[in-house]
Design an enzyme around this catalytic site. Structure first.
Site, PDB file in Angstrom:
ATOM      1  N   THR B 203       0.969  -1.066  -0.186  1.00  0.00           N
ATOM      2  CA  THR B 203       0.027  -0.017   0.454  1.00  0.00           C
ATOM      3  C   THR B 203       1.364   1.358  -0.335  1.00  0.00           C
ATOM      4  O   THR B 203       1.920   1.117   0.443  1.00  0.00           O
ATOM      5  CB  THR B 203      -1.059   0.234   1.763  1.00  0.00           C
ATOM      6  OG1 THR B 203      -1.811  -0.853   1.013  1.00  0.00           O
ATOM      7  CG2 THR B 203      -1.271   1.619   1.317  1.00  0.00           C
ATOM      8  N   ASN B 410       9.713 -11.553  -0.643  1.00  0.00           N
ATOM      9  CA  ASN B 410       8.704 -12.099  -0.993  1.00  0.00           C
ATOM     10  C   ASN B 410       7.706 -13.580  -0.611  1.00  0.00           C
ATOM     11  O   ASN B 410       6.360 -13.423  -0.455  1.00  0.00           O
ATOM     12  CB  ASN B 410       7.628 -11.083  -2.580  1.00  0.00           C
ATOM     13  CG  ASN B 410       7.594  -9.715  -2.054  1.00  0.00           C
ATOM     14  OD1 ASN B 410       6.284  -9.582  -1.349  1.00  0.00           O
ATOM     15  ND2 ASN B 410       8.459  -8.490  -2.667  1.00  0.00           N
TER      16      ASN B 410
END
Lengths: 415, 415
Positions: B203, B410
């Site tokens: 975000t 990730n």
């Protein structure tokens, strides 16, 4: 595929082939090491020839920057008077200007001369590094040598598929036979695709050969439809190369009138299957990849919507790294769907990972994380099934996971 | 930026700040550790309050899947009666349904109560993991504690920026002052962005505060324009999050009539600069990244065309891995431009890497590969300058390179 239903009754799938297959009737081929690649243990020049004129149609890269062989083949197809295809790997003959186009033409002329065809009856495919000129002396010697070795059996077909390879680790050969009344038709396809690793060579090439009798316009329509349902539904880098080409060659050796009506429909459905098999083989061969990811989108308002959402999920590095890490990270998948540019109601979305429900009608559901994670970790195939509940259209899209090995392979390469 | 020219004469850039800066007049803030994050050495709850009502406008994620705070802020903006913003990090309050929306409302009510504002006069931002409920008891205690610590100086501003961070490694604070006649206006922005590493937390959040007097409609127009030129021109994962939000708060503490005409134009240009500085700080903070890549596209027919080509190049994993490997691989860059979906003549394309010509009007030019490679390897910034020669529009787009470290960060994350 919905389309394949009509054909399966009369189709024998042979993926992987039960026994080695050769060329369809009337086709032959050969491959040699010509010296374009550095590694002398490889093959880098393939020749495919038909003993009679073929209907040849193509579907080409949508990249504005198009390699010389693409420019030439575009001019020459569709045609009813082709005789074969000459293919080299190692140098893509892309971004090579007018000299590159002359080389591509010369390459087809050499192949035609060596096989007794007319000078404009050959098509040409190239794959490899961009911006380098073709070493034409090596190509000429390679074409001559290959023309001496033409054969129709499984070994020759395997060699042709091997001669197209760049960073592929396995050959990609897929086929179907289809019985139409008293005629048996063969479809045999070869493809190359660099999958996850594509150092300037991410090009996808495929040639599908058939002995069916086809009108050129029917052949073009069949191939265009098949590509939309297959090669356009795979993504590795999201990168459309300068050389991407799929050719369909129909030499009519099966005799009889051109296929029409139900027979043509059965042929088209079978062509979709062969193309889909070849297409999926490309991401399945990612050297740096540890998973082949299938994204199925159901309940979309249109197939275009479903493909777009499938592609957006498939291209998300966050989704691809999650699968590499066996992480059942539904948030990344749902949120990728949300930015695909397709309108849908997020409160009706359902997601299953490898058949296990993780997100139900817009809300996460409790699930055993270890079970889902293990289901990803313990097999090469991962299925992401997204249900939109907006309509009845669906699509499948294939990609690979994103691994550190992929980055290493692509970052360590030098122009 | 072309737009910044009109304002630079009266603007003092302070990036990086010559000296620590605090809030604009009339604003205060604080941040605390509330317990939402696991690591007790971090801050995870920030409060921004104005001593008078503010004009508040927002630009929100275009993802269809929108987090509860986005849904609530969308309802409440634009407004002329806001008093502040409460921000938490660690949990995104996304995909949390009706309960999540109630929690978001409750969070604003708690902040309003603690600071003497009306219950609907607060906005809320959340960032962190998706699908988890907010721990409301911790949030409530955190809001109370923060309200006791409000201050206007640099330390409080730094704390507010720190309380928004997830995987960011540095705070992102950028500012400008602008003299309009006898008034001096401050613009101070804080942002967070997880850059290359975004395990469910990719975000991007930003709040720009100003003491300018602005009509709500002018504020909205200014912010919408600024976001198009800044935050919409960065890409890390190509992933639009469920929580992305940029807020502009104008409290009018500078007094006088609302800005209009040339003053308003100068304000807008300066807002673009602040937003651009904040936006670029996001890819610049990629933990897994080794390069900040700026893609400049010139000579396009429209700005949209230029942005689209810039984004396509910036999102290409093949381009991003090439830069990670200091590989001056112009073929990947030119070919990415070619599939952006923007028509242009490939024979007129020119490309410079770090100012060095590698591709000139559609053809590769001889260049010293080691020099270009060293220019990539030896600095964190890489400039890819593409000239289309189709028109006079241009755009800049920023991204990071793609490294094995990114994949590790990730892939190793667990939901």
């Amino acid at each position: 595929m919905a389309n394949s239903t009509s054909a399966t009754a009369t189709t024998e799938a042979d993926t992987p082939p039960a026994k080695p297959i050769g060329f369809p009737p009337g086709f032959r081929g050969a491959a040699v090491y010509s010296g374009v690649k550095e590694d002398k243990t490889k093959l880098d020049l393939s020749l495919i020839v038909s003993d009679r004129p073929v209907v040849a149609v193509g579907v080409y890269t949508q990249n504005l920057v198009q390699a010389a062989p693409v420019l030439l083949d575009r001019q020459r197809t569709p045609t009813t008077q082709a005789r074969g295809v000459v293919i080299n790997s190692g140098v893509a003959n892309a971004c090579t200007g007018a000299a590159g186009l002359a080389d591509a033409k010369q390459m087809t002329a050499l192949a035609a001369e060596a096989t007794g065809a007319g000078p404009e009856e050959f098509l040409v495919l190239s794959t490899g590094v961009i911006g380098h000129p073709l070493p034409m002396q090596k190509i000429a010697a390679g074409v001559s040598a290959a023309a001496q070795k033409m054969a129709a059996g499984p070994e020759a077909l395997e060699a042709v598929a091997r001669g197209m390879m760049t960073t592929d680790t396995v050959t990609k050969i897929r086929s179907r036979t289809i019985r139409l009344g008293d005629r048996e038709i063969s479809l045999v396809g070869v493809a190359k695709g660099a999958a996850m690793i594509g150092p300037n060579m991410a090009t996808m090439l495929a040639v599908v050969m058939t002995d069916a009798v086809l009108e050129a316009s029917d052949a073009q329509a069949a191939l265009s439809e098949a590509v939309v349902e297959s090669f356009n539904c795979i993504s590795v880098d999201g990168h459309t190369s300068t050389n991407d080409t799929v050719l369909l060659l129909a030499n009519g050796a099966a005799d009889g009138p051109p296929l029409a009506d139900r027979d043509l429909a059965a042929f088209r459905a079978t062509l979709v299957e062969v193309c889909e098999d070849l297409a999926v083989a490309i991401p399945a061969d990612g050297e740096g990849a540890t998973h082949l990811i299938t994204v199925e989108v159901h309940g979309a308002r249109s197939r275009d919507d479903a493909v777009r959402i499938g592609k957006t999920i498939a291209d998300s590095p966050l989704v691809k790294t999650a699968i590499a890490g066996a992480d059942p990270n539904w948030g990344r998948i749902v949120s990728a769907a949300g930015y695909a540019g397709v309108p849908f109601d997020p409160d009706r979305v359902t997601l299953l990972i490898n058949g296990l429900l993780v997100y139900d009608k817009g809300a996460p559901v409790p699930f055993d994380e270890a079970t889902v994670s293990d289901s990803i970790a313990n097999q090469r195939d991962t299925l992401l099934l997204l249900i939109l509940d907006e309509g009845s259209a669906s699509a499948r899209f294939w990609t690979t996971d994103l691994t550190a090995e992929y980055v290493r392979l692509n970052a360590d390469y030098r122009t």
